[in-house]
Design a protein around this motif. Structure first.
Motif, PDB file in Angstrom:
ATOM      1  N   TYR A  57      16.376 -64.756  -8.282  1.00 23.81           N
ATOM      2  CA  TYR A  57      17.537 -65.274  -7.942  1.00 23.81           C
ATOM      3  C   TYR A  57      17.101 -66.462  -7.025  1.00 23.81           C
ATOM      4  N   ALA A  58      17.744 -67.568  -7.014  1.00 22.32           N
ATOM      5  CA  ALA A  58      17.486 -68.839  -6.171  1.00 22.32           C
ATOM      6  C   ALA A  58      18.039 -68.618  -4.931  1.00 22.32           C
ATOM      7  N   MET A  59      17.378 -68.216  -4.013  1.00 22.41           N
ATOM      8  CA  MET A  59      17.940 -67.795  -2.657  1.00 22.41           C
ATOM      9  C   MET A  59      18.355 -68.902  -1.669  1.00 22.41           C
ATOM     10  N   LYS A  60      18.098 -70.131  -2.287  1.00 20.53           N
ATOM     11  CA  LYS A  60      18.894 -71.377  -1.467  1.00 20.53           C
ATOM     12  C   LYS A  60      20.034 -71.456  -1.769  1.00 20.53           C
ATOM     13  N   ALA A  61      20.874 -70.605  -2.388  1.00 20.74           N
ATOM     14  CA  ALA A  61      22.166 -70.517  -2.687  1.00 20.74           C
ATOM     15  C   ALA A  61      22.709 -69.644  -1.561  1.00 20.74           C
ATOM     16  N   ALA A  62      22.248 -68.489  -1.100  1.00 18.06           N
ATOM     17  CA  ALA A  62      22.721 -67.791  -0.017  1.00 18.06           C
ATOM     18  C   ALA A  62      21.447 -66.790   0.388  1.00 18.06           C
ATOM     19  N   GLY A  63      21.043 -67.150   1.472  1.00 18.57           N
ATOM     20  CA  GLY A  63      19.713 -66.493   1.602  1.00 18.57           C
ATOM     21  C   GLY A  63      19.728 -65.359   2.880  1.00 18.57           C
ATOM     22  N   ASN A  64      20.749 -64.743   3.032  1.00 20.17           N
ATOM     23  CA  ASN A  64      20.798 -63.707   4.267  1.00 20.17           C
ATOM     24  C   ASN A  64      20.028 -62.343   3.496  1.00 20.17           C
ATOM     25  N   GLN A  65      19.162 -61.770   4.510  1.00 15.38           N
ATOM     26  CA  GLN A  65      18.210 -60.841   4.064  1.00 15.38           C
ATOM     27  C   GLN A  65      18.896 -59.797   3.420  1.00 15.38           C
ATOM     28  N   ALA A  66      20.127 -59.363   3.691  1.00 16.01           N
ATOM     29  CA  ALA A  66      21.074 -58.275   3.063  1.00 16.01           C
ATOM     30  C   ALA A  66      21.273 -58.770   1.816  1.00 16.01           C
ATOM     31  N   ILE A  67      21.821 -59.859   1.687  1.00 14.34           N
ATOM     32  CA  ILE A  67      21.879 -60.198   0.216  1.00 14.34           C
ATOM     33  C   ILE A  67      20.630 -60.118  -0.693  1.00 14.34           C
ATOM     34  N   LEU A  68      19.502 -60.499  -0.210  1.00 14.25           N
ATOM     35  CA  LEU A  68      18.287 -60.435  -0.866  1.00 14.25           C
ATOM     36  C   LEU A  68      17.767 -59.059  -1.234  1.00 14.25           C
ATOM     37  N   ARG A  69      18.026 -57.991  -0.203  1.00  9.05           N
ATOM     38  CA  ARG A  69      17.503 -56.674  -0.368  1.00  9.05           C
ATOM     39  C   ARG A  69      18.647 -56.266  -1.553  1.00  9.05           C
ATOM     40  N   THR A  70      20.150 -56.646  -1.322  1.00 11.87           N
ATOM     41  CA  THR A  70      21.002 -56.002  -2.477  1.00 11.87           C
ATOM     42  C   THR A  70      20.120 -56.191  -3.659  1.00 11.87           C
ATOM     43  N   ARG A  90      10.102 -61.794   1.829  1.00 15.11           N
ATOM     44  CA  ARG A  90       9.056 -60.859   2.244  1.00 15.11           C
ATOM     45  C   ARG A  90       9.781 -59.717   3.119  1.00 15.11           C
ATOM     46  N   ALA A  91      10.368 -60.440   4.308  1.00 20.00           N
ATOM     47  CA  ALA A  91      11.004 -59.541   5.439  1.00 20.00           C
ATOM     48  C   ALA A  91      12.125 -58.721   4.768  1.00 20.00           C
ATOM     49  N   ALA A  92      12.813 -59.218   3.599  1.00 24.39           N
ATOM     50  CA  ALA A  92      13.913 -58.490   3.023  1.00 24.39           C
ATOM     51  C   ALA A  92      13.294 -57.459   1.909  1.00 24.39           C
ATOM     52  N   GLY A  93      11.920 -57.131   1.861  1.00 21.39           N
ATOM     53  CA  GLY A  93      11.296 -56.118   0.937  1.00 21.39           C
ATOM     54  C   GLY A  93      11.057 -56.723  -0.452  1.00 21.39           C
ATOM     55  N   VAL A  94      10.993 -58.060  -0.532  1.00 21.59           N
ATOM     56  CA  VAL A  94      10.744 -58.390  -1.860  1.00 21.59           C
ATOM     57  C   VAL A  94       9.088 -58.467  -2.239  1.00 21.59           C
ATOM     58  N   PRO A  95       8.537 -57.822  -3.156  1.00 23.95           N
ATOM     59  CA  PRO A  95       7.206 -57.857  -3.217  1.00 23.95           C
ATOM     60  C   PRO A  95       6.608 -59.339  -3.647  1.00 23.95           C
ATOM     61  N   GLY A  96       5.431 -60.031  -3.238  1.00 26.84           N
ATOM     62  CA  GLY A  96       4.989 -61.201  -3.701  1.00 26.84           C
ATOM     63  C   GLY A  96       4.952 -61.513  -5.044  1.00 26.84           C
ATOM     64  N   ASP A  97       4.644 -60.523  -5.689  1.00 22.49           N
ATOM     65  CA  ASP A  97       4.478 -60.720  -7.246  1.00 22.49           C
ATOM     66  C   ASP A  97       5.677 -60.801  -8.053  1.00 22.49           C
ATOM     67  N   ARG A  98       6.797 -60.794  -7.057  1.00 22.47           N
ATOM     68  CA  ARG A  98       8.186 -61.112  -7.786  1.00 22.47           C
ATOM     69  C   ARG A  98       8.832 -62.263  -7.337  1.00 22.47           C
ATOM     70  N   ILE A  99       7.938 -63.108  -6.645  1.00 22.64           N
ATOM     71  CA  ILE A  99       8.579 -64.538  -5.797  1.00 22.64           C
ATOM     72  C   ILE A  99       7.997 -65.561  -6.573  1.00 22.64           C
ATOM     73  N   VAL A 100       8.672 -66.545  -6.937  1.00 19.66           N
ATOM     74  CA  VAL A 100       8.301 -67.841  -7.543  1.00 19.66           C
ATOM     75  C   VAL A 100       8.384 -68.973  -6.467  1.00 19.66           C
ATOM     76  N   PHE A 101       7.506 -69.752  -6.267  1.00 19.71           N
ATOM     77  CA  PHE A 101       7.434 -70.847  -5.393  1.00 19.71           C
ATOM     78  C   PHE A 101       7.722 -72.142  -5.913  1.00 19.71           C
ATOM     79  N   SER A 102       8.901 -72.693  -5.739  1.00 19.78           N
ATOM     80  CA  SER A 102       9.463 -74.104  -6.316  1.00 19.78           C
ATOM     81  C   SER A 102       9.373 -75.085  -5.175  1.00 19.78           C
ATOM     82  N   GLY A 103       9.548 -76.324  -5.580  1.00 20.46           N
ATOM     83  CA  GLY A 103       9.910 -77.336  -4.717  1.00 20.46           C
ATOM     84  C   GLY A 103       8.923 -78.578  -4.624  1.00 20.46           C
ATOM     85  N   VAL A 104       9.302 -79.691  -4.310  1.00 18.80           N
ATOM     86  CA  VAL A 104       8.667 -80.755  -4.443  1.00 18.80           C
ATOM     87  C   VAL A 104       7.513 -81.273  -3.395  1.00 18.80           C
TER      88      VAL A 104
END
Length: 421
Positions: A57-70, A90-104
């Protein structure tokens, strides 16, 4: 489809009357539907069934932790574009191995935080970034997993401000230089090549640009493998659009998008990552506002509402359309009236819609801006010293405030005055 429907003449968020939320938290506010978030995530997950894949999920669209955890509890990974988003995930409980880091513009400090906390991969956008990441990884005694974002020079046929795959855009490296940059990466001891990244823009309403870009990625995959690189993962970005106006022709369905991915890239045997944001969150949220005044002008009537451009900036920034509906449904046969719907900010740009037909409205009436779940609350500001508005998450017949409205004292007291004043 969303879960904001009229029941007994009152707009509901799932099973909760929107007017009930307004009475509890005040206006304006954002409300999100859990059922819609999960349904839209599942559409993408199901569309890639039969392939090794991860929906980030591209969390820049809506980044509230409750949405992320859902979404994370449903199996989603996250696509982040800053260390703040990384730490929020990470605070929302997403493990690092499921996070992709984009951006220029990733900084060395951001790279270090992600490497120390765990990361699935960095989507590298330039040679200088690649060199910086290698230095940081070596300083930590680590190897950084990467894809390199290639710019395929494909016209996404979307708004100029959200197109990212043309040669004049700031994103990625020209695909013609990819072999040289991959060779450079392969020589770095702090770098592990895992795949290729591409993302051509947002709010795409047809599949042809995706097909063109993915065809180029397929060719590049074969070329890079022939050069000896272990290309095993393809990050295809996001960008599938949503219908903001009910009268508009609907964009392609996730199922059609998934079929395109399988047709153009399935023969390569790569793990597929996609990064939808808008389509998951957009129609899962509304902004609710109250009419303050009805003002008659020269040849037009204005609805002045308590929501403003600082709360929902898309119309002012992109000339974006949002369907606007009354919270209390009009009686059948009631004549519609054209209104300019505006906010209280002291700029003419604080206009949500011009000559929009609504049933007759009066002060105190509630209206809802549909399709406001993406790039709404995350782009809000405190312009004109207006506090950020609450966010509310609905789940069936329950709702909870997931970001409260700050008081004026809380907002003002964040400032500090120097001793000499």
């Amino acid at each position: 489809m969303d879960h904001f429907l009229y029941k007994d003449g009152v707009l509901h968020a799932e099973d909760v009357p929107v007017s009930e939320i307004a009475a509890a938290v005040g206006t304006p506010f954002y409300a999100y539907s859990t059922a819609t978030l999960l349904r839209h995530y599942a559409l993408f997950d199901d569309a890639l069934e039969g392939t090794d894949h991860l929906v980030c999920y591209a969390m820049k669209a809506a980044g509230n932790q409750a949405i992320l955890r859902t979404l994370a509890q449903a199996g989603a990974g996250m696509d982040v574009v800053s260390v703040g988003e990384y730490l929020r995930a990470r605070a929302a409980g997403v493990p690092g191995d499921r996070i992709v880091f984009s951006g220029v513009g990733k900084t060395a400090d951001e790279m270090r935080t992600a490497l120390e906390g765990g990361i699935r991969q960095f989507n590298v956008e330039s040679e200088p970034e690649l060199e910086a990441l290698n230095d940081v990884a070596l300083s930590l005694g680590q190897v950084a997993p990467i894809t390199i974002r290639v710019n395929p020079d494909v016209d996404a046929k979307t708004h100029a401000k959200i197109a990212t795959g043309k040669s004049e855009n700031k994103f990625g490296i020209p695909i013609a230089r990819a072999r040289d940059v991959y060779a450079m990466a392969a020589a770095m001891k702090g770098i592990e090549i895992v795949g290729i990244d591409v993302h051509i823009g947002s709010q795409l309403t047809e599949l042809a640009p995706f097909e063109q870009a993915y065809g180029k990625v397929a060719e590049l995959t074969e070329t890079l493998r022939a050069d000896g690189h272990n290309i095993r993962r393809l990050d295809l970005g996001g960008g599938l659009g949503i219908p903001y106006a009910r009268s508009n022709e609907a964009p392609p369905l996730p199922l059609e998008y998934g079929a395109l991915i399988k047709r153009t890239l399935g023969h390569l045997g790569c793990e597929i990552e996609i990064e939808p944001g808008r389509l998951i969150a957009g129609n899962a949220g509304i902004m609710v506002s109250k009419v303050i005044y009805l003002k008659s002008g020269e040849g037009r009537d204005f609805l002045i509402v308590d929501g403003a451009m600082n709360d929902l900036i898309r119309p002012a920034m992109y000339d974006a359309y949002h369907d606007i509906v009354p919270v209390i449904e009009a009686e059948p046969g009631v004549d519609q009236h054209p209104y300019d719907i505006v906010g209280p900010v002291c700029e003419s740009g604080d206009t949500f819609a011009k000559q929009r037909d609504l049933p007759p409205m009066t002060a105190g009436d509630l209206i809802a801006f549909r399709s406001a779940g993406a790039y709404g609350a995350v782009m809000a500001s405190e312009y004109n010293a207006r506090p950020l508005i609450p966010e509310v998450l609905v789940n069936g017949d329950q709702f909870a405030v997931i970001r409260p409205r700050p008081t004026f004292d809380e907002m003002i007291n964040r400032d500090t005055i120097p001793e000499w004043l």
